[in-house]
Design an enzyme around this catalytic site. Structure first.
Site, mmCIF file in Angstrom:
data_model
loop_
_atom_site.group_PDB
_atom_site.id
_atom_site.type_symbol
_atom_site.label_atom_id
_atom_site.label_comp_id
_atom_site.label_asym_id
_atom_site.label_seq_id
_atom_site.Cartn_x
_atom_site.Cartn_y
_atom_site.Cartn_z
ATOM 1 N N SER A 170 2.855 -6.836 20.708
ATOM 2 C CA SER A 170 3.247 -6.867 19.299
ATOM 3 C C SER A 170 4.521 -6.081 19.073
ATOM 4 O O SER A 170 5.240 -6.330 18.108
ATOM 5 C CB SER A 170 2.197 -6.203 18.417
ATOM 6 O OG SER A 170 0.947 -6.689 18.672
ATOM 7 N N HIS B 48 3.375 -14.492 20.983
ATOM 8 C CA HIS B 48 2.730 -13.524 20.093
ATOM 9 C C HIS B 48 1.776 -14.218 19.135
ATOM 10 O O HIS B 48 2.190 -14.789 18.131
ATOM 11 C CB HIS B 48 3.810 -12.727 19.334
ATOM 12 C CG HIS B 48 3.243 -11.624 18.507
ATOM 13 N ND1 HIS B 48 3.703 -11.304 17.260
ATOM 14 C CD2 HIS B 48 2.228 -10.760 18.764
ATOM 15 C CE1 HIS B 48 2.995 -10.292 16.786
ATOM 16 N NE2 HIS B 48 2.095 -9.945 17.668
ATOM 17 N N GLU C 219 4.395 -16.648 17.444
ATOM 18 C CA GLU C 219 5.826 -16.410 17.658
ATOM 19 C C GLU C 219 6.117 -16.633 19.144
ATOM 20 O O GLU C 219 5.458 -16.032 20.002
ATOM 21 C CB GLU C 219 6.197 -14.980 17.253
ATOM 22 C CG GLU C 219 6.232 -14.792 15.742
ATOM 23 C CD GLU C 219 6.562 -13.361 15.336
ATOM 24 O OE1 GLU C 219 7.501 -13.168 14.555
ATOM 25 O OE2 GLU C 219 5.869 -12.434 15.802
ATOM 26 N N ASN D 232 6.051 -8.931 12.335
ATOM 27 C CA ASN D 232 5.712 -7.505 12.213
ATOM 28 C C ASN D 232 6.879 -6.699 11.659
ATOM 29 O O ASN D 232 6.671 -5.685 10.986
ATOM 30 C CB ASN D 232 5.255 -6.933 13.550
ATOM 31 C CG ASN D 232 3.803 -7.296 13.837
ATOM 32 O OD1 ASN D 232 3.050 -7.603 12.910
ATOM 33 N ND2 ASN D 232 3.421 -7.302 15.097
HETATM 34 P P1 NAD Z 1 -7.827 -4.602 23.533
HETATM 35 O O1 NAD Z 1 -7.795 -3.154 23.800
HETATM 36 O O2 NAD Z 1 -8.841 -5.150 22.593
HETATM 37 O O3 NAD Z 1 -8.050 -5.369 24.918
HETATM 38 C C1 NAD Z 1 -7.344 -5.127 26.092
HETATM 39 C C2 NAD Z 1 -8.203 -5.544 27.293
HETATM 40 O O4 NAD Z 1 -7.415 -5.405 28.456
HETATM 41 C C3 NAD Z 1 -9.449 -4.689 27.498
HETATM 42 O O5 NAD Z 1 -10.583 -5.526 27.610
HETATM 43 C C4 NAD Z 1 -9.180 -3.965 28.804
HETATM 44 O O6 NAD Z 1 -10.356 -3.747 29.573
HETATM 45 C C5 NAD Z 1 -8.251 -4.926 29.500
HETATM 46 N N1 NAD Z 1 -7.446 -4.319 30.543
HETATM 47 C C6 NAD Z 1 -6.902 -3.081 30.585
HETATM 48 N N2 NAD Z 1 -6.223 -2.941 31.731
HETATM 49 C C7 NAD Z 1 -6.331 -4.081 32.423
HETATM 50 C C8 NAD Z 1 -5.850 -4.519 33.683
HETATM 51 N N3 NAD Z 1 -5.126 -3.739 34.459
HETATM 52 N N4 NAD Z 1 -6.182 -5.765 34.095
HETATM 53 C C9 NAD Z 1 -6.933 -6.560 33.327
HETATM 54 N N5 NAD Z 1 -7.415 -6.196 32.108
HETATM 55 C C10 NAD Z 1 -7.115 -4.964 31.683
HETATM 56 O O7 NAD Z 1 -6.362 -5.003 23.103
HETATM 57 P P2 NAD Z 1 -5.909 -6.177 22.099
HETATM 58 O O8 NAD Z 1 -6.051 -5.721 20.707
HETATM 59 O O9 NAD Z 1 -6.554 -7.436 22.537
HETATM 60 O O10 NAD Z 1 -4.340 -6.218 22.398
HETATM 61 C C11 NAD Z 1 -3.837 -6.796 23.572
HETATM 62 C C12 NAD Z 1 -2.349 -7.053 23.387
HETATM 63 O O11 NAD Z 1 -2.182 -7.958 22.285
HETATM 64 C C13 NAD Z 1 -1.522 -5.833 23.049
HETATM 65 O O12 NAD Z 1 -0.264 -5.965 23.668
HETATM 66 C C14 NAD Z 1 -1.371 -5.905 21.528
HETATM 67 O O13 NAD Z 1 -0.186 -5.295 21.094
HETATM 68 C C15 NAD Z 1 -1.293 -7.400 21.323
HETATM 69 N N6 NAD Z 1 -1.698 -7.871 19.998
HETATM 70 C C16 NAD Z 1 -2.788 -7.359 19.394
HETATM 71 C C17 NAD Z 1 -3.154 -7.865 18.139
HETATM 72 C C18 NAD Z 1 -4.379 -7.369 17.442
HETATM 73 O O14 NAD Z 1 -4.490 -7.561 16.225
HETATM 74 N N7 NAD Z 1 -5.328 -6.760 18.149
HETATM 75 C C19 NAD Z 1 -2.389 -8.862 17.538
HETATM 76 C C20 NAD Z 1 -1.285 -9.384 18.198
HETATM 77 C C21 NAD Z 1 -0.957 -8.870 19.442
#
Ligand code: NAD
Length: 689
Positions: free
Chosen positions: A431, A452, A464, A502
Site C-alpha cells: 500500500s 494494489h 491499482e 491512498n
Molecule cells: P497480514 O498481516 O494480514 O498478512 C500477512 C501474511 O503474510 C501473514 O499470514 C503472514 O503469516 C504471512 N507471511 C509473513 N512472512 C511471510 C513469508 N516470509 N512467507 C510467506 N508468508 C509470510 O497483512 P495484510 O493486511 O494482508 O497485508 C499484506 C500486504 O497487503 C501489505 O503489503 C499491505 O500493505 C497490503 N495491503 C493491505 C490492505 C489491508 O487493508 N489490509 C489493503 C491493501 C494492501
C-alpha cells in the site's frame, strides 16, 4: 435473402428474415406454424439495448400484427447474453425533459398496443432481461424463462426508476410489495425466484421451448391470480402504510437529498397504485424529471467511468496460474477471489494456521457470493494451500501480500525470482512502499509491478496497476487484462507515494483525527462526511481499513511527500499501541462488537468541517493529475468511486471540483490555510484546471 439461423433456439431452428426496412433495423422476424417470432438483434453490438430504433421497429411489427393477428407472437433475443441490458443509456445524454417525455410516450404507446394484441404474446427469456428489456417482457401476456434467465430493474442505480410501464405492470403482475422491493433495490430475480414470484409463468430448457410455447397456446398452463395482499393494497390506507415502511427501509441505505429516485417511485405507487392511467402519466413525468436531475446525470457518468476502467482491461489474459505469497487479510481474499473467477491458485504462508483459515474464508466467500455446491467445490479445488511454495515454479503471476516490511519483501523477491518460471510476472500488493526502491531486489524489474487490491477484494472493485520506471508496457497490459478476467476494474497508475487512492484518502482520514484532537466528536465528523454523501465517515473508515495500516500509510506519505500532511494524531498511535486496531480487533475508535457503527448525533460541527475533510482529498487528486499519476480526470474519479465509495451521486472528486468550480475551491483552500495551517494551501495544479 435469408437471415442467420438461430441454432441455439434448439428445436426451433428458425430462418430469420433480414433486418427489415431501415438501415440497422434491430428486429428480425420469422413465421412458422402460425406463430410470428420477433427476435431482437441490435446490430453492431454483442448485447441488445433498448433505443429509439428498437421501439420504432417494434411499432412497425405491432402494426402488422394488428392488421393480421397470427396464432401467437413470440418475442426473444438473438444474443447469447439475454433479452436486453436495459435502455441505451448513452442516448439519454443531452436529451431535454420534453424530448425524453415524448420518447417515453411513444414507447408506452407501442407497449400498450403489444399488450392489447388479440392473440397471445409470449416473451421467451434466456439470460438477462434488464430494465426496458424486462418491460417489453412484461407487456407480453406470458413469460417463459429458460433456466439461467434473470430479471431486474437496475434503474435505481442510475438515479431513475422504470420508465416504460414497469412501475405499474410489475405490481399488477406479482405481489406489489415484492415488485416495489425489486424496483427500489435494483436486485435481480434469478430464474427460481422469478418463477416463485410469478414473473415467469414457466421455466424450461432451451430444447423444450417449442413445447412450452405450444402448451401456452393450447391453454394448458395455469397461473395464480394476484394474491390477497395485492387486493388489500388496492386500498389507499393499506398502500400508505406499506409506503411508509418502504420509505423507512430505503432511508437506511439512501439519503433522499442525494438519491431521490426511490422516493419518487414510492410516491408514485402510494398516490396512483391502483389507477393505471394516472400511474402511466405520472411515471413518464417523474422519469423525465429524474433524467434531468444532477444525481442521475452523475450516476450515469459513474456508469461510463466503470466502462472506461473496464476498457483498460482489453487485451488477452494469459494468466492461468496465480501464486499468492502471504495468506493474511489480503492474500486470502486475492487467492479466493481469483479461484472463484476460474484461476488456478496456489497460496503460500509460513503459518499452517493461516493457510487453514484461508481455506475456510474461501468457502465462506463462495457462500456469500451464492455459488452452488458444484461451483464451490470447483473453486476450492482450484485454490491449493502451498506451504513449500511449489506453485512459484508454475505460476504465470506471483502476487506478494506479506506484511508491509521492505526487508521482508525484498528477501521474498530474491527467493521467488530464483524459482519463478521464464516470463512470469512478480507483483506486490504493497500500500505504501515505493516500487522504485523494492525493485532493486528483483533481478528482472521489467516484470515487476504493483497490483494494489483494496480490502475486501470481493467487494471493492478497483485494482491499482502500478508501474515503476522500468516496468514494461507488456506487463502492464497483461496485468490489466488479468484484472478484467477476474472481474475487477484496473486503474493504471504510476509509482507515487500512496499511488493515487491512498495519496488522496490519507489526508481525509488524518484530518478526521486532527479534528478529534481539537475536541470534535467522532460522530459529528462522520456525520458531516456522510451528509456529503460518503458511504461511511472517515473515523469509521479508518477503523475498517485498520488503524495500524492507516498509521503505516500516513507515516510513509509524510516522509515521502514534499508537501505538509496533517500531523499524525497521538490518539491514533495510542490505539495502535493498545492493539485496538479497528474492526479486525473488534475495537478501534468505535466498538465494532455489534456490527458497523452508525454515527448518532444532531450536533453540527464547525462551518468548515466538511471542507476540511473533503477539499484536501480533491487537492491530492489535482496533485496526482499534475504529476501524471493517473491518466486523466475520469480515471481519477472512477478510481476514487470504485476504491473508496466516494459519493457516487457527485460523479467523483474531480467532477465535484468541476461542478463547484476550481477557482472557488482554490480560494476556499487558501482561506483554510490562513485560518488553520499551511497544509491546506492549494496545489499549483488548480491553476491549470
Ligand atoms: P497480514 O498481516 O494480514 O498478512 C500477512 C501474511 O503474510 C501473514 O499470514 C503472514 O503469516 C504471512 N507471511 C509473513 N512472512 C511471510 C513469508 N516470509 N512467507 C510467506 N508468508 C509470510 O497483512 P495484510 O493486511 O494482508 O497485508 C499484506 C500486504 O497487503 C501489505 O503489503 C499491505 O500493505 C497490503 N495491503 C493491505 C490492505 C489491508 O487493508 N489490509 C489493503 C491493501 C494492501
Amino acid at each position: 435473402m435469408t437471415g442467420p439461423v438461430l441454432t441455439y433456439l434448439g428445436e426451433t431452428k428458425l430462418e430469420l428474415g433480414p433486418a427489415e426496412g431501415m438501415e440497422g433495423h434491430p428486429w428480425r422476424r420469422a413465421e412458422a406454424d402460425g406463430i410470428v417470432w420477433l427476435v431482437l438483434d441490435c446490430q453492431g453490438s454483442a448485447v441488445n439495448t433498448i433505443s429509439e430504433p428498437v421501439i420504432r421497429g417494434l411499432q412497425d411489427h405491432v402494426a402488422a400484427l394488428e392488421a393480421s393477428p397470427p396464432r401467437g407472437v413470440v418475442i426473444r433475443s438473438a444474443k447469447q447474453g439475454g433479452l436486453a441490458a436495459g435502455a441505451d443509456i448513452g442516448s439519454f445524454a443531452g436529451m431535454s425533459d420534453q424530448g425524453a417525455a415524448d420518447l417515453l410516450r411513444q414507447g408506452h404507446e407501442v407497449l400498450d398496443r403489444l399488450e392489447a394484441l388479440p392473440c397471445p404474446t409470449i416473451a421467451v427469456v434466456h439470460g438477462a432481461a434488464l430494465g426496458a428489456g424486462f418491460e417489453i417482457a412484461l407487456a407480453c401476456d406470458w413469460r417463459i424463462a429458460i433456466e439461467g434467465a434473470s430479471f431486474a430493474f437496475p434503474e435505481v442505480n442510475l438515479g431513475l426508476h422504470p420508465g416504460l410501464g414497469g412501475t405499474f405492470r410489475l405490481p399488477a403482475l406479482i405481489d406489489p410489495v415484492e415488485a416495489m422491493t425489486l424496483m427500489l433495490t435494483g436486485k435481480t430475480a434469478h430464474t427460481k425466484q422469478a418463477k416463485t414470484l410469478g414473473i415467469a409463468d414457466l421455466v424450461t430448457q432451451e430444447r423444450h421451448v417449442r413445447a412450452a410455447i405450444e402448451a401456452v397456446l393450447d391453454d394448458r398452463v395455469d397461473r395464480d391470480g394476484r394474491g390477497l395482499k395485492a387486493r388489500a393494497l388496492q386500498f389507499d390506507q393499506a398502500r400508505s402504510l406499506a409506503a411508509r415502511k418502504m420509505r423507512s427501509e430505503t432511508g437506511k441505505k439512501a439519503d433522499p437529498r442525494h438519491y431521490p429516485a426511490p422516493y419518487a417511485l414510492i410516491d408514485l405507487w402510494e398516490r396512483h397504485g391502483e389507477d393505471r392511467a394516472a400511474m402511466q402519466q405520472a411515471e413518464i413525468d417523474s422519469f423525465a424529471a429524474l433524467l434531468d436531475s444532477d444525481t442521475s446525470k452523475n450516476l450515469r457518468r459513474v456508469f461510463f467511468l466503470r466502462q472506461g476502467l473496464k476498457d483498460n482491461a482489453r487485451g488477452d489474459d494469459d494468466i492461468a496460474h496465480v501464486h499468492v505469497i502471504g495468506a493474511g487479510a489480503m492474500g486470502t481474499e486475492i487467492a479466493a477471489w481469483a479461484a472463484i473467477r476460474g484461476k488456478r491458485v496456489t497460496l503460500g504462508d509460513l503459518e499452517p494456521d493461516a493457510l487453514a483459515a484461508a481455506v475456510r474464508a474461501a468457502a465462506s466467500l463462495c457462500k456469500d457470493k451464492h455459488l452452488d455446491g458444484i461451483e464451490t467445490r470447483d473453486a476450492l479445488d482450484r485454490m491449493m494451500p502451498d506451504p513449500k511454495g511449489y506453485g512459484l515454479a508454475r505460476a504465470d503471476l506471483v502476487i506478494e501480500a506479506v506484511p508491509e516490511d521492505a526487508d521482508l519483501k525484498e528477501r521474498i523477491y530474491a527467493d521467488a525470482a530464483a524459482r519463478m518460471k521464464q516470463g512470469a510476472i512478480l507483483a506486490t500488493n504493497t500500500s505504501s512502499l515505493r516500487l522504485s526502491e523494492l525493485r532493486a531486489a528483483v533481478p528482472q524489474p521489467e516484470r515487476f509491478a504493483g497490483l494494489h487490491f483494496f480490502n475486501p477484494v470481493s467487494k471493492m472493485q478497483l485494482v491499482e496497476v502500478v508501474r515503476h520506471d522500468a516496468t514494461s508496457d507488456a506487463v502492464i497490459g497483461r496485468l490489466t487484462a488479468f484484472c478484467g478476467a477476474i472481474d475487477r476494474l484496473p486503474a493504471p497508475v504510476t509509482d507515487y507515494p500512496g499511488f493515487l487512492v491512498n495519496r488522496a484518502l490519507t489526508p481525509y482520514l488524518m484530518e478526521a483525527m486532527v479534528l478529534m484532537e481539537e475536541g470534535i466528536d467522532k460522530a459529528v465528523i462522520d456525520r458531516a462526511a456522510m451528509d456529503f454523501g460518503m458511504p461511511m465517515g472517515p473515523v469509521a473508515l479508518a477503523d475498517q481499513v485498520g488503524l495500524d495500516i492507516c498509521l503505516d500509510v500516513a507515516e510513509s506519505l509524510k516522509s515521502a511527500l514534499d508537501k505538509p500532511m496533517p500531523p499524525i494524531s497521538d490518539r491514533l498511535r495510542a490505539r495502535v499501541e493498545a492493539g485496538e486496531t479497528g474492526k479486525k480487533a473488534g475495537r478501534g475508535f468505535y466498538d465494532w462488537s455489534d456490527g458497523t457503527p452508525r454515527p448518532k448525533t444532531d450536533e453540527d460541527g464547525p462551518d468548515d468541517l466538511t471542507d476540511r475533510l473533503i477539499l484536501p482529498m480533491l487537492d491530492a487528486c489535482v496533485e496526482c493529475l499534475r504529476k501524471n499519476v493517473a491518466k486523466n480526470e475520469d480515471e481519477v474519479d472512477g478510481a476514487m468511486v470504485f476504491a473508496t465509495g466516494f459519493a457516487p451521486f457527485r460523479g467523483g472528486p474531480m467532477h465535484y471540483a468541476r461542478t463547484r468550480g476550481p477557482a472557488e475551491i482554490r480560494q476556499r483552500l487558501d482561506q483554510l490555510a490562513e485560518r488553520h495551517d499551511p497544509r491546506f494551501a492549494p496545489d499549483p495544479g488548480w491553476a491549470d484546471l
